[in-house]
Design a protein around this motif. Structure first.
Motif, PDB file in Angstrom:
ATOM      1  N   THR A  19      43.670  21.430  35.900  1.00  0.00           N
ATOM      2  CA  THR A  19      44.853  22.012  36.532  1.00  0.00           C
ATOM      3  C   THR A  19      44.473  23.201  37.400  1.00  0.00           C
ATOM      4  OG1 THR A  19      47.099  22.810  36.087  1.00  0.00           O
ATOM      5  CG2 THR A  19      45.368  23.566  34.606  1.00  0.00           C
ATOM      6  N   GLU A  20      45.349  23.530  38.323  1.00  0.00           N
ATOM      7  CA  GLU A  20      45.142  24.723  39.146  1.00  0.00           C
ATOM      8  C   GLU A  20      45.416  25.960  38.299  1.00  0.00           C
ATOM      9  OE1 GLU A  20      44.137  25.024  42.298  1.00  0.00           O
ATOM     10  OE2 GLU A  20      43.996  22.868  42.650  1.00  0.00           O
ATOM     11  N   PRO A  21      44.778  27.080  38.605  1.00  0.00           N
ATOM     12  CA  PRO A  21      45.099  28.324  37.891  1.00  0.00           C
ATOM     13  C   PRO A  21      46.563  28.705  38.105  1.00  0.00           C
ATOM     14  CG  PRO A  21      43.126  28.581  39.231  1.00  0.00           C
ATOM     15  CD  PRO A  21      43.726  27.264  39.594  1.00  0.00           C
ATOM     16  N   SER A  22      47.165  29.325  37.100  1.00  0.00           N
ATOM     17  CA  SER A  22      48.527  29.837  37.224  1.00  0.00           C
ATOM     18  C   SER A  22      48.548  31.011  38.189  1.00  0.00           C
ATOM     19  CB  SER A  22      49.058  30.281  35.863  1.00  0.00           C
ATOM     20  OG  SER A  22      49.051  29.198  34.956  1.00  0.00           O
ATOM     21  N   PHE A  23      47.509  31.858  38.096  1.00  0.00           N
ATOM     22  CA  PHE A  23      47.347  32.987  39.007  1.00  0.00           C
ATOM     23  C   PHE A  23      45.935  33.534  38.870  1.00  0.00           C
ATOM     24  CE2 PHE A  23      49.439  34.510  35.135  1.00  0.00           C
ATOM     25  CZ  PHE A  23      48.599  35.535  34.729  1.00  0.00           C
ATOM     26  N   ASN A  24      45.537  34.360  39.819  1.00  0.00           N
ATOM     27  CA  ASN A  24      44.243  35.050  39.801  1.00  0.00           C
ATOM     28  C   ASN A  24      44.501  36.486  39.379  1.00  0.00           C
ATOM     29  OD1 ASN A  24      43.378  32.704  41.070  1.00  0.00           O
ATOM     30  ND2 ASN A  24      43.240  33.647  43.082  1.00  0.00           N
ATOM     31  N   PHE A  25      43.618  37.033  38.541  1.00  0.00           N
ATOM     32  CA  PHE A  25      43.799  38.443  38.207  1.00  0.00           C
ATOM     33  C   PHE A  25      42.466  39.160  38.078  1.00  0.00           C
ATOM     34  CE2 PHE A  25      43.403  36.679  33.957  1.00  0.00           C
ATOM     35  CZ  PHE A  25      42.842  37.690  33.183  1.00  0.00           C
ATOM     36  N   ARG A  26      42.526  40.432  38.379  1.00  0.00           N
ATOM     37  CA  ARG A  26      41.379  41.326  38.212  1.00  0.00           C
ATOM     38  C   ARG A  26      41.732  42.283  37.077  1.00  0.00           C
ATOM     39  NH1 ARG A  26      39.125  44.034  43.376  1.00  0.00           N
ATOM     40  NH2 ARG A  26      38.088  42.015  43.438  1.00  0.00           N
ATOM     41  N   CYS A  27      40.858  42.358  36.103  1.00  0.00           N
ATOM     42  CA  CYS A  27      41.071  43.235  34.956  1.00  0.00           C
ATOM     43  C   CYS A  27      40.147  44.447  35.054  1.00  0.00           C
ATOM     44  CB  CYS A  27      40.803  42.475  33.662  1.00  0.00           C
ATOM     45  SG  CYS A  27      41.078  43.482  32.188  1.00  0.00           S
ATOM     46  N   HIS A  28      40.737  45.631  34.911  1.00  0.00           N
ATOM     47  CA  HIS A  28      39.979  46.885  34.962  1.00  0.00           C
ATOM     48  C   HIS A  28      39.888  47.535  33.576  1.00  0.00           C
ATOM     49  CE1 HIS A  28      39.971  47.125  39.382  1.00  0.00           C
ATOM     50  NE2 HIS A  28      41.190  46.629  39.318  1.00  0.00           N
ATOM     51  N   CYS A  29      40.151  46.781  32.506  1.00  0.00           N
ATOM     52  CA  CYS A  29      40.116  47.387  31.170  1.00  0.00           C
ATOM     53  C   CYS A  29      38.719  47.928  30.874  1.00  0.00           C
ATOM     54  CB  CYS A  29      40.567  46.394  30.100  1.00  0.00           C
ATOM     55  SG  CYS A  29      39.385  45.107  29.689  1.00  0.00           S
TER      56      CYS A  29
END
Length: 150
Positions: A19-29
Motif C-alpha cells: 500500500t501507499e504510505p498514509s503520510f510522510n513524517f519527520r521525527c525530531h524526538c
C-alpha cells in the motif's frame, strides 16, 4: 496497489507491504539522536499493519520502551547488523518505516517531502521547518490522527 520492500544494512532482515504510505513524517524526538545518530528521522507512516506488513526474513528482533508521548514504542531491527527498519506504537495503528531502508532509497530520498514534523520542540535550532508541513511540538495530535484514522 504498490509492492515495496525494505531491508536492513546487511540484507538479513527484509519486509514488504502492498500500500501507499498514509503520510510522510519527520521525527525530531530526542530518541532519534541515539537511534539514527542524528537529530531527526524521515519516515513513511503506513496505517494498515496487520493486512499489509509481511516479514520476509526471520532475522528481526525487537525491544520496547515508553517514549516521550507516554506510548509504548517497539523498535524492529536486524538481529545480525542491528539496523532499525521500522517502529510500531501503542498510540496508533500501523508502522513507521525508516525511509532510508527502502530498496530504492536513492529515488525515495530525492522525492521524499515530509507532510508532518513531530517533536519540533527538539528540532535542532539550525534546521528550518519544512515548508507546508504540519508542525507538532510533540507526538501526533489527536486532531491529526483523527484526520487519518477517524
Amino acid at each position: 496497489m504498490v509492492h515495496t520492500e525494505a531491508k536492513c544494512l546487511c540484507g538479513a532482515s527484509r519486509i514488504s507491504w502492498e500500500t501507499e504510505p498514509s503520510f510522510n513524517f519527520r521525527c525530531h524526538c530526542t530518541d532519534e539522536n541515539h537511534l539514527a545518530g542524528n537529530g531527526f528521522s524521515n519516515n513513511y507512516y503506513i496505517a494498515d499493519l496487520e493486512d499489509t506488513l509481511k516479514v520476509l526474513n526471520p532475522s528481526f528482533k525487537h525491544w520496547t520502551q515508553v517514549v516521550q508521548s507516554g506510548n509504548e514504542m517497539t523498535n524492529h531491527f536486524c538481529g545480525e547488523c542491528g539496523s532499525l527498519v521500522y517502529r510500531t506504537s501503542s498510540g496508533y495503528p500501523g508502522f513507521a518505516l525508516k525511509v532510508g531502508n527502502i530498496d530504492d532509497s536513492g529515488k525515495v530520498n530525492k522525492e521524499y517531502v515530509p507532510d508532518v514534523e513531530i517533536f519540533t520542540r527538539s528540532r535542532a535550532p539550525w534546521m528550518e521547518p519544512v515548508e507546508g508541513a504540519t508542525q507538532s511540538e510533540a507526538d501526533f495530535t489527536k486532531e491529526f490522527l483523527a484526520r487519518y484514522f477517524g
